[in-house]
Design a protein around this motif. Structure first.
Motif, PDB file in Angstrom:
ATOM      1  N   GLY A  90       0.816  -1.207   0.000  1.00 35.33           N
ATOM      2  CA  GLY A  90       0.000   0.000   0.000  1.00 35.33           C
ATOM      3  C   GLY A  90       0.846   1.252   0.000  1.00 35.33           C
ATOM      4  N   ASP A  91       0.181   2.384   0.148  1.00 35.06           N
ATOM      5  CA  ASP A  91       0.900   3.660   0.123  1.00 35.06           C
ATOM      6  C   ASP A  91       0.735   4.444   1.419  1.00 35.06           C
ATOM      7  OD1 ASP A  91      -1.735   4.295  -0.146  1.00 35.06           O
ATOM      8  OD2 ASP A  91      -1.513   5.516  -1.945  1.00 35.06           O
ATOM      9  N   THR A  92       0.503   3.719   2.512  1.00 32.57           N
ATOM     10  CA  THR A  92       0.387   4.362   3.826  1.00 32.57           C
ATOM     11  C   THR A  92       1.764   4.862   4.258  1.00 32.57           C
ATOM     12  OG1 THR A  92      -1.396   2.856   4.409  1.00 32.57           O
ATOM     13  CG2 THR A  92      -0.343   4.026   6.222  1.00 32.57           C
ATOM     14  N   TYR A  93       1.826   6.076   4.768  1.00 34.62           N
ATOM     15  CA  TYR A  93       3.088   6.662   5.237  1.00 34.62           C
ATOM     16  C   TYR A  93       3.393   6.166   6.651  1.00 34.62           C
ATOM     17  CZ  TYR A  93       6.686  10.045   6.399  1.00 34.62           C
ATOM     18  OH  TYR A  93       7.869  10.630   6.776  1.00 34.62           O
ATOM     19  N   LEU A  94       4.584   5.599   6.841  1.00 35.24           N
ATOM     20  CA  LEU A  94       5.058   5.160   8.159  1.00 35.24           C
ATOM     21  C   LEU A  94       6.393   5.814   8.458  1.00 35.24           C
ATOM     22  CD1 LEU A  94       4.419   1.273   8.075  1.00 35.24           C
ATOM     23  CD2 LEU A  94       2.915   3.073   8.932  1.00 35.24           C
TER      24      LEU A  94
END
Length: 149
Positions: A90-94
């Motif tokens: 996915g493209d979730t920012y962590l």
């Protein structure tokens, strides 16, 4: 008895001493006996290909489920140049914050991030976090080990 015909008892004895398939059966004289072959069982095992990690690397799967759990910490003993990598779908920012007695590093990314410390001696901690603005549940893999090359 006509020639070429054997009694049921003689036939049973010949089978019991012959091929050895099935369980021995005792019958009364003149009875007909059928011996069934022993059933065979086939087991098929399938495995998913998994990238093998060298013995000096720790690989762990983590899960974030904000707002209840928006970060996970991993303690490790640093011994020289160390690399910490985090991968997820996915493209979730962590973010990844690594702290050791001799220094640390903070990095962030979408789908992958990596921190490299030239001297991670002593008791260290790597923390994977998801900012409150993201709020997405996800599973990731963190790998900690010696820096390559």
């Amino acid at each position: 008895m006509p020639s070429g015909v054997t009694s049921g008892t003689s036939l049973l004895s010949a089978r019991a001493l012959g091929a050895g398939t099935g369980a021995p059966v005792t019958t009364a004289p003149g009875a007909t006996t059928t011996t069934l072959p022993t059933p065979t069982t086939t087991t098929t095992t399938t495995t998913s290909p998994v990238a093998a990690q060298p013995a000096d690397r720790m690989q762990t799967q983590g899960y974030l489920d904000p707002p209840v759990q928006s970060s996970n910490g991993y303690g490790f003993t640093g011994t020289g140049a160390t690399q910490i990598a985090v991968l997820w779908s996915g493209d979730t920012y962590l973010t990844l914050a690594v702290s050791c007695p001799n220094g640390g590093q903070n990095v962030g990314g979408t789908s992958a991030m990596e921190a490299s410390l030239p001297d991670a001696s002593g008791s260290c901690r790597a923390t994977v976090s998801e900012p409150a603005s993201e709020m997405a549940s996800l599973t990731y893999t963190i790998t900690i080990g010696p820096a390559s090359g």
